[in-house]
Design a protein around this motif. Structure first.
Motif, PDB file in Angstrom:
ATOM      1  N   VAL A  99      10.800   0.551 -38.149  1.00 37.12           N
ATOM      2  CA  VAL A  99      10.180   0.673 -39.467  1.00 37.12           C
ATOM      3  C   VAL A  99      11.056  -0.045 -40.488  1.00 37.12           C
ATOM      4  O   VAL A  99      12.219   0.328 -40.670  1.00 37.12           O
ATOM      5  N   ASN A 100      10.510  -1.083 -41.094  1.00 39.91           N
ATOM      6  CA  ASN A 100      11.187  -1.876 -42.129  1.00 39.91           C
ATOM      7  C   ASN A 100      12.504  -2.490 -41.658  1.00 39.91           C
ATOM      8  O   ASN A 100      13.427  -2.669 -42.443  1.00 39.91           O
ATOM      9  N   LYS A 103      10.061  -7.937 -40.264  1.00 45.49           N
ATOM     10  CA  LYS A 103       8.858  -8.110 -41.085  1.00 45.49           C
ATOM     11  C   LYS A 103       7.814  -8.922 -40.336  1.00 45.49           C
ATOM     12  O   LYS A 103       8.137  -9.858 -39.614  1.00 45.49           O
ATOM     13  N   THR A 111       0.479  -5.950 -44.441  1.00 44.57           N
ATOM     14  CA  THR A 111       1.830  -5.877 -45.017  1.00 44.57           C
ATOM     15  C   THR A 111       2.106  -7.042 -45.959  1.00 44.57           C
ATOM     16  O   THR A 111       2.960  -6.934 -46.836  1.00 44.57           O
ATOM     17  N   ASP A 118       4.780  -0.267 -45.362  1.00 42.18           N
ATOM     18  CA  ASP A 118       5.877  -0.349 -44.398  1.00 42.18           C
ATOM     19  C   ASP A 118       5.573  -1.350 -43.295  1.00 42.18           C
ATOM     20  O   ASP A 118       4.436  -1.444 -42.826  1.00 42.18           O
ATOM     21  N   HIS A 119       6.593  -2.084 -42.887  1.00 41.15           N
ATOM     22  CA  HIS A 119       6.490  -2.997 -41.751  1.00 41.15           C
ATOM     23  C   HIS A 119       6.845  -2.184 -40.513  1.00 41.15           C
ATOM     24  O   HIS A 119       8.010  -1.827 -40.319  1.00 41.15           O
ATOM     25  N   CYS A 131       3.381  -5.803 -34.384  1.00 40.23           N
ATOM     26  CA  CYS A 131       2.986  -5.144 -35.617  1.00 40.23           C
ATOM     27  C   CYS A 131       1.866  -4.151 -35.297  1.00 40.23           C
ATOM     28  O   CYS A 131       0.913  -4.494 -34.594  1.00 40.23           O
TER      29      CYS A 131
END
Length: 142
Positions: A99-100, A103, A111, A118-119, A131
């Protein structure tokens, strides 16, 4: 010779690739630990790799999430210290979800469109991250 005392209760993050310890320090947000003492040692001599970084944390580390370390540096080992003795030594696995940390590069992914989204990437059976929104596989740019 620099001497850093042994830990009584805490964690030693060892075998960090030389020169990357400070980035890990910031990613783990160790600067926010108010009830712990943190030592970052850079370019320490290593028989296996020549040089390495080490992070020693004395005190309460219960709020820290070490899962991301398996993704960032697969050579890392984490030693848990209690009463001056190593009680557990682990090498973190790849986390099931990031998470984040990375990217999504897909310009059509939510995103890229929605601010504050959140990525989130999930580990696939092939060992790669995708993703969760658009299924874009994460690739390190050459």
């Amino acid at each position: 010779m620099l001497k850093v005392d042994e830990l009584h209760n805490g964690v030693v993050i060892d075998h960090i690739t030389a020169g990357t310890g400070l980035a890990l320090y910031h990613m783990l947000e160790l600067e926010k630990l108010h009830d712990a003492t943190v030592a970052l040692l850079q370019n320490v001599r290593s028989q296996k790799t020549g040089k390495k970084d080490i992070i020693k944390i004395e005190g309460d580390v219960s709020g820290l999430n070490f899962d991301v370390l398996g993704y960032l540096d697969p050579q890392i080992t984490i030693s848990c210290i209690e009463d001056g003795r190593i009680v557990r030594k682990i090498r973190p696995d790849l986390p099931k979800q990031l998470v984040n940390v990375i990217k999504c590069t897909n310009p059509r992914c939510i995103t890229a469109i929605e601010e504050g989204c959140d990525h989130i990437f999930a580990l696939t059976p092939s060992g790669r991250y995708r993703c969760i929104y658009c299924e874009e596989e994460f690739r390190v740019k050459p």
